[in-house]
Design a protein around this motif. Structure first.
Motif, PDB file in Angstrom:
ATOM      1  N   GLY A  76       0.788  -1.225   0.000  1.00 15.95           N
ATOM      2  CA  GLY A  76       0.000   0.000   0.000  1.00 15.95           C
ATOM      3  C   GLY A  76       0.820   1.274   0.000  1.00 15.95           C
ATOM      4  O   GLY A  76       0.256   2.372   0.015  1.00 15.95           O
ATOM      5  N   HIS A  77       2.139   1.140   0.003  1.00 16.05           N
ATOM      6  CA  HIS A  77       3.015   2.304  -0.074  1.00 16.05           C
ATOM      7  C   HIS A  77       4.098   2.031  -1.113  1.00 16.05           C
ATOM      8  O   HIS A  77       4.558   0.893  -1.250  1.00 16.05           O
ATOM      9  CB  HIS A  77       3.673   2.595   1.277  1.00 16.05           C
ATOM     10  N   PRO A  78       4.533   3.032  -1.843  1.00 15.01           N
ATOM     11  CA  PRO A  78       5.586   2.799  -2.836  1.00 15.01           C
ATOM     12  C   PRO A  78       6.922   2.519  -2.169  1.00 15.01           C
ATOM     13  O   PRO A  78       7.217   3.040  -1.090  1.00 15.01           O
ATOM     14  CB  PRO A  78       5.633   4.125  -3.615  1.00 15.01           C
ATOM     15  N   LEU A  79       7.714   1.700  -2.810  1.00 13.01           N
ATOM     16  CA  LEU A  79       9.082   1.446  -2.375  1.00 13.01           C
ATOM     17  C   LEU A  79      10.029   2.269  -3.234  1.00 13.01           C
ATOM     18  O   LEU A  79       9.855   2.359  -4.451  1.00 13.01           O
ATOM     19  CB  LEU A  79       9.424  -0.039  -2.508  1.00 13.01           C
ATOM     20  N   ARG A  80      11.022   2.838  -2.599  1.00 13.79           N
ATOM     21  CA  ARG A  80      12.026   3.601  -3.323  1.00 13.79           C
ATOM     22  C   ARG A  80      13.394   2.968  -3.103  1.00 13.79           C
ATOM     23  O   ARG A  80      13.681   2.452  -2.018  1.00 13.79           O
ATOM     24  CB  ARG A  80      12.018   5.061  -2.885  1.00 13.79           C
ATOM     25  N   MET A  81      14.208   3.028  -4.130  1.00 14.57           N
ATOM     26  CA  MET A  81      15.541   2.435  -4.050  1.00 14.57           C
ATOM     27  C   MET A  81      16.501   3.276  -4.880  1.00 14.57           C
ATOM     28  O   MET A  81      16.184   3.674  -5.996  1.00 14.57           O
ATOM     29  CB  MET A  81      15.517   0.986  -4.565  1.00 14.57           C
ATOM     30  N   ASN A  82      17.659   3.551  -4.309  1.00 16.12           N
ATOM     31  CA  ASN A  82      18.657   4.303  -5.073  1.00 16.12           C
ATOM     32  C   ASN A  82      20.066   3.850  -4.697  1.00 16.12           C
ATOM     33  O   ASN A  82      20.292   3.299  -3.599  1.00 16.12           O
ATOM     34  CB  ASN A  82      18.507   5.811  -4.841  1.00 16.12           C
ATOM     35  N   ALA A  83      20.983   4.063  -5.606  1.00 14.18           N
ATOM     36  CA  ALA A  83      22.368   3.638  -5.413  1.00 14.18           C
ATOM     37  C   ALA A  83      23.043   4.489  -4.346  1.00 14.18           C
ATOM     38  O   ALA A  83      22.748   5.675  -4.190  1.00 14.18           O
ATOM     39  CB  ALA A  83      23.129   3.737  -6.728  1.00 14.18           C
ATOM     40  N   VAL A  84      23.943   3.858  -3.600  1.00 12.76           N
ATOM     41  CA  VAL A  84      24.750   4.556  -2.596  1.00 12.76           C
ATOM     42  C   VAL A  84      26.206   4.163  -2.803  1.00 12.76           C
ATOM     43  O   VAL A  84      26.516   3.163  -3.459  1.00 12.76           O
ATOM     44  CB  VAL A  84      24.299   4.207  -1.155  1.00 12.76           C
ATOM     45  N   GLU A  85      27.104   4.959  -2.233  1.00 11.34           N
ATOM     46  CA  GLU A  85      28.534   4.712  -2.410  1.00 11.34           C
ATOM     47  C   GLU A  85      29.216   4.477  -1.061  1.00 11.34           C
ATOM     48  O   GLU A  85      30.350   4.902  -0.849  1.00 11.34           O
ATOM     49  CB  GLU A  85      29.170   5.883  -3.158  1.00 11.34           C
ATOM     50  N   ASN A  86      28.525   3.769  -0.178  1.00  8.13           N
ATOM     51  CA  ASN A  86      29.047   3.530   1.178  1.00  8.13           C
ATOM     52  C   ASN A  86      30.101   2.438   1.234  1.00  8.13           C
ATOM     53  O   ASN A  86      30.765   2.273   2.260  1.00  8.13           O
ATOM     54  CB  ASN A  86      27.908   3.107   2.121  1.00  8.13           C
ATOM     55  N   PHE A  87      30.247   1.660   0.153  1.00 12.46           N
ATOM     56  CA  PHE A  87      31.031   0.436   0.224  1.00 12.46           C
ATOM     57  C   PHE A  87      32.178   0.406  -0.785  1.00 12.46           C
ATOM     58  O   PHE A  87      32.555  -0.661  -1.277  1.00 12.46           O
ATOM     59  CB  PHE A  87      30.113  -0.779   0.008  1.00 12.46           C
ATOM     60  N   GLY A  88      32.733   1.564  -1.091  1.00 13.74           N
ATOM     61  CA  GLY A  88      33.842   1.602  -2.034  1.00 13.74           C
ATOM     62  C   GLY A  88      33.410   1.172  -3.420  1.00 13.74           C
ATOM     63  O   GLY A  88      32.456   1.713  -3.981  1.00 13.74           O
ATOM     64  N   ASP A  89      34.083   0.161  -3.973  1.00 15.04           N
ATOM     65  CA  ASP A  89      33.753  -0.281  -5.325  1.00 15.04           C
ATOM     66  C   ASP A  89      32.702  -1.387  -5.345  1.00 15.04           C
ATOM     67  O   ASP A  89      32.438  -1.980  -6.396  1.00 15.04           O
ATOM     68  CB  ASP A  89      35.023  -0.753  -6.040  1.00 15.04           C
ATOM     69  N   ILE A  90      32.066  -1.666  -4.202  1.00 18.09           N
ATOM     70  CA  ILE A  90      30.993  -2.655  -4.146  1.00 18.09           C
ATOM     71  C   ILE A  90      29.678  -1.981  -4.520  1.00 18.09           C
ATOM     72  O   ILE A  90      29.320  -0.936  -3.972  1.00 18.09           O
ATOM     73  CB  ILE A  90      30.889  -3.294  -2.745  1.00 18.09           C
ATOM     74  N   GLU A  91      28.962  -2.580  -5.448  1.00 15.72           N
ATOM     75  CA  GLU A  91      27.678  -2.038  -5.898  1.00 15.72           C
ATOM     76  C   GLU A  91      26.666  -2.125  -4.758  1.00 15.72           C
ATOM     77  O   GLU A  91      26.459  -3.184  -4.171  1.00 15.72           O
ATOM     78  CB  GLU A  91      27.192  -2.830  -7.114  1.00 15.72           C
ATOM     79  N   ALA A  92      26.012  -1.016  -4.436  1.00 18.33           N
ATOM     80  CA  ALA A  92      25.132  -0.989  -3.271  1.00 18.33           C
ATOM     81  C   ALA A  92      23.933  -0.080  -3.502  1.00 18.33           C
ATOM     82  O   ALA A  92      24.021   0.931  -4.204  1.00 18.33           O
ATOM     83  CB  ALA A  92      25.909  -0.532  -2.038  1.00 18.33           C
ATOM     84  N   TYR A  93      22.806  -0.446  -2.866  1.00 19.45           N
ATOM     85  CA  TYR A  93      21.562   0.303  -2.963  1.00 19.45           C
ATOM     86  C   TYR A  93      20.919   0.383  -1.586  1.00 19.45           C
ATOM     87  O   TYR A  93      21.032  -0.531  -0.780  1.00 19.45           O
ATOM     88  CB  TYR A  93      20.584  -0.377  -3.927  1.00 19.45           C
ATOM     89  N   GLN A  94      20.226   1.497  -1.358  1.00 14.76           N
ATOM     90  CA  GLN A  94      19.403   1.600  -0.165  1.00 14.76           C
ATOM     91  C   GLN A  94      17.935   1.586  -0.573  1.00 14.76           C
ATOM     92  O   GLN A  94      17.567   2.112  -1.624  1.00 14.76           O
ATOM     93  CB  GLN A  94      19.727   2.862   0.634  1.00 14.76           C
ATOM     94  N   CYS A  95      17.112   0.971   0.283  1.00 14.90           N
ATOM     95  CA  CYS A  95      15.701   0.777  -0.018  1.00 14.90           C
ATOM     96  C   CYS A  95      14.861   1.327   1.128  1.00 14.90           C
ATOM     97  O   CYS A  95      15.233   1.189   2.300  1.00 14.90           O
ATOM     98  CB  CYS A  95      15.435  -0.719  -0.232  1.00 14.90           C
ATOM     99  N   SER A  96      13.729   1.915   0.808  1.00 14.29           N
ATOM    100  CA  SER A  96      12.862   2.505   1.827  1.00 14.29           C
ATOM    101  C   SER A  96      12.056   1.456   2.587  1.00 14.29           C
ATOM    102  O   SER A  96      11.368   1.799   3.551  1.00 14.29           O
ATOM    103  CB  SER A  96      11.904   3.506   1.179  1.00 14.29           C
ATOM    104  N   GLY A  97      12.127   0.197   2.166  1.00 18.35           N
ATOM    105  CA  GLY A  97      11.307  -0.847   2.764  1.00 18.35           C
ATOM    106  C   GLY A  97      11.987  -1.652   3.854  1.00 18.35           C
ATOM    107  O   GLY A  97      13.001  -1.249   4.430  1.00 18.35           O
ATOM    108  N   THR A  98      11.411  -2.805   4.127  1.00 20.88           N
ATOM    109  CA  THR A  98      11.872  -3.708   5.175  1.00 20.88           C
ATOM    110  C   THR A  98      13.002  -4.593   4.657  1.00 20.88           C
ATOM    111  O   THR A  98      13.274  -4.635   3.445  1.00 20.88           O
ATOM    112  CB  THR A  98      10.714  -4.603   5.635  1.00 20.88           C
ATOM    113  N   PRO A  99      13.648  -5.352   5.543  1.00 22.19           N
ATOM    114  CA  PRO A  99      14.673  -6.295   5.078  1.00 22.19           C
ATOM    115  C   PRO A  99      14.136  -7.295   4.055  1.00 22.19           C
ATOM    116  O   PRO A  99      14.822  -7.625   3.078  1.00 22.19           O
ATOM    117  CB  PRO A  99      15.109  -6.986   6.372  1.00 22.19           C
ATOM    118  N   VAL A 100      12.914  -7.775   4.258  1.00 19.70           N
ATOM    119  CA  VAL A 100      12.319  -8.717   3.298  1.00 19.70           C
ATOM    120  C   VAL A 100      12.093  -8.036   1.955  1.00 19.70           C
ATOM    121  O   VAL A 100      12.357  -8.615   0.893  1.00 19.70           O
ATOM    122  CB  VAL A 100      11.010  -9.309   3.853  1.00 19.70           C
TER     123      VAL A 100
END
Length: 265
Positions: A59-83
């Motif tokens: 019932g709510h949109p999920l948002r996801m965008n790339a982050v650079e917290n991990f050096g050269d490791i590809e990473a994303y943060q998500c507005s949702g739960t771990p699942v």
């Protein structure tokens, strides 16, 4: 739409997530532990999600965008739960199932009954449901300045050994590490989940306007004195490894009920 960079198919694909949030020291420690074992992709919540269990966003949109917290490791943060993170990672980032999913390293215990409430372990169980072998790692130290040295060592050891074997597609391990120096840790101990629970109470308090609110408090109580449990192992400086599953059927009780209950009216 997120799209993972090209993945060399001869290297294991390792999905890393957590419930403490993408900036937590524990997830950085876990990526460091396994970055040389395969192609690591991080998809984690953008804020702490502890105690969320197996919640999903509806019932709510999920948002996801790339982050650079991990050096050269590809990473994303998500507005949702771990699942949510596991589901989105498979469908929108990897476009395939990873070879293994790792969750953690959690700041705090996930032994015994904690596995029911844990966002860390729910992410791992979600991967297991999707036929992705998974491991949840937790360190029994809630401090933001926790020493992850021992946890990193054993996370690397466990993942390296499992990637070198044919893994059951539904494998899910709940791994807890004592808050002790690496040289004090005695090694791995395969355990069962101890019977324990929280003796809880709600403190009644008042906010500045005088309105009541409640704050959950309580103490962890272990009712299981077995030396084959995760609680015993951790109290004795072993790393506890408990195989868990998403099938909650009580098979022993099922057999008894088939004998005790009449099947026809």
């Amino acid at each position: 739409m997120a799209k993972s960079k090209s993945i060399k198919m001869n290297r294991p694909v390792i999905l890393v997530t957590n419930d403490d949030g993408v900036t937590a020291p524990g997830i950085k420690a876990l990526t460091e532990a396994v970055k040389d074992l395969g192609k690591v992709i991080v998809v984690a919540p953008d804020k702490p999600q502890s105690g969320m269990g197996h919640a999903i966003t509806i019932g709510h949109p999920l948002r996801m965008n790339a982050v650079e917290n991990f050096g050269d490791i590809e990473a994303y943060q998500c507005s949702g739960t771990p699942v949510d993170c596991v589901k989105l990672a498979v469908d929108k980032v990897l476009h395939r199932k990873p070879d293994i999913c790792l969750s953690g390293i959690n700041h705090g215990a996930n032994h015994s009954i904690n596995v029911i409430y844990s966002g860390t372990m729910s992410a791992a169980l979600e991967a297991s449901i999707e036929s992705i072998p998974s491991i949840g790692f937790s360190l029994l130290d809630y401090s933001i300045e926790a020493d992850f040295t021992g946890a990193v060592y054993y996370a690397n050891l466990i993942v390296k050994q499992l990637l070198g074997k044919k893994i059951d597609k539904h494998l899910c391990l709940n791994v807890n590490i004592p808050a002790a120096p690496k040289e004090v840790l005695k090694g791995l101990k395969i355990c069962r989940q101890a019977y324990a629970k929280y003796e809880e109470r709600f403190d009644e308090r008042h906010d500045p306007s005088g309105k009541k609110y409640y704050w959950l408090t309580g103490e962890f109580q272990n009712f299981d004195k077995g030396k084959d449990t995760d609680v015993w192992a951790l109290e004795n400086n072993y790393i506890s490894v408990v195989p868990v599953q998403f099938d909650l059927t009580n098979y022993e009780l099922k057999t008894k009920l088939q004998k005790a209950l009449t099947h026809k009216s």
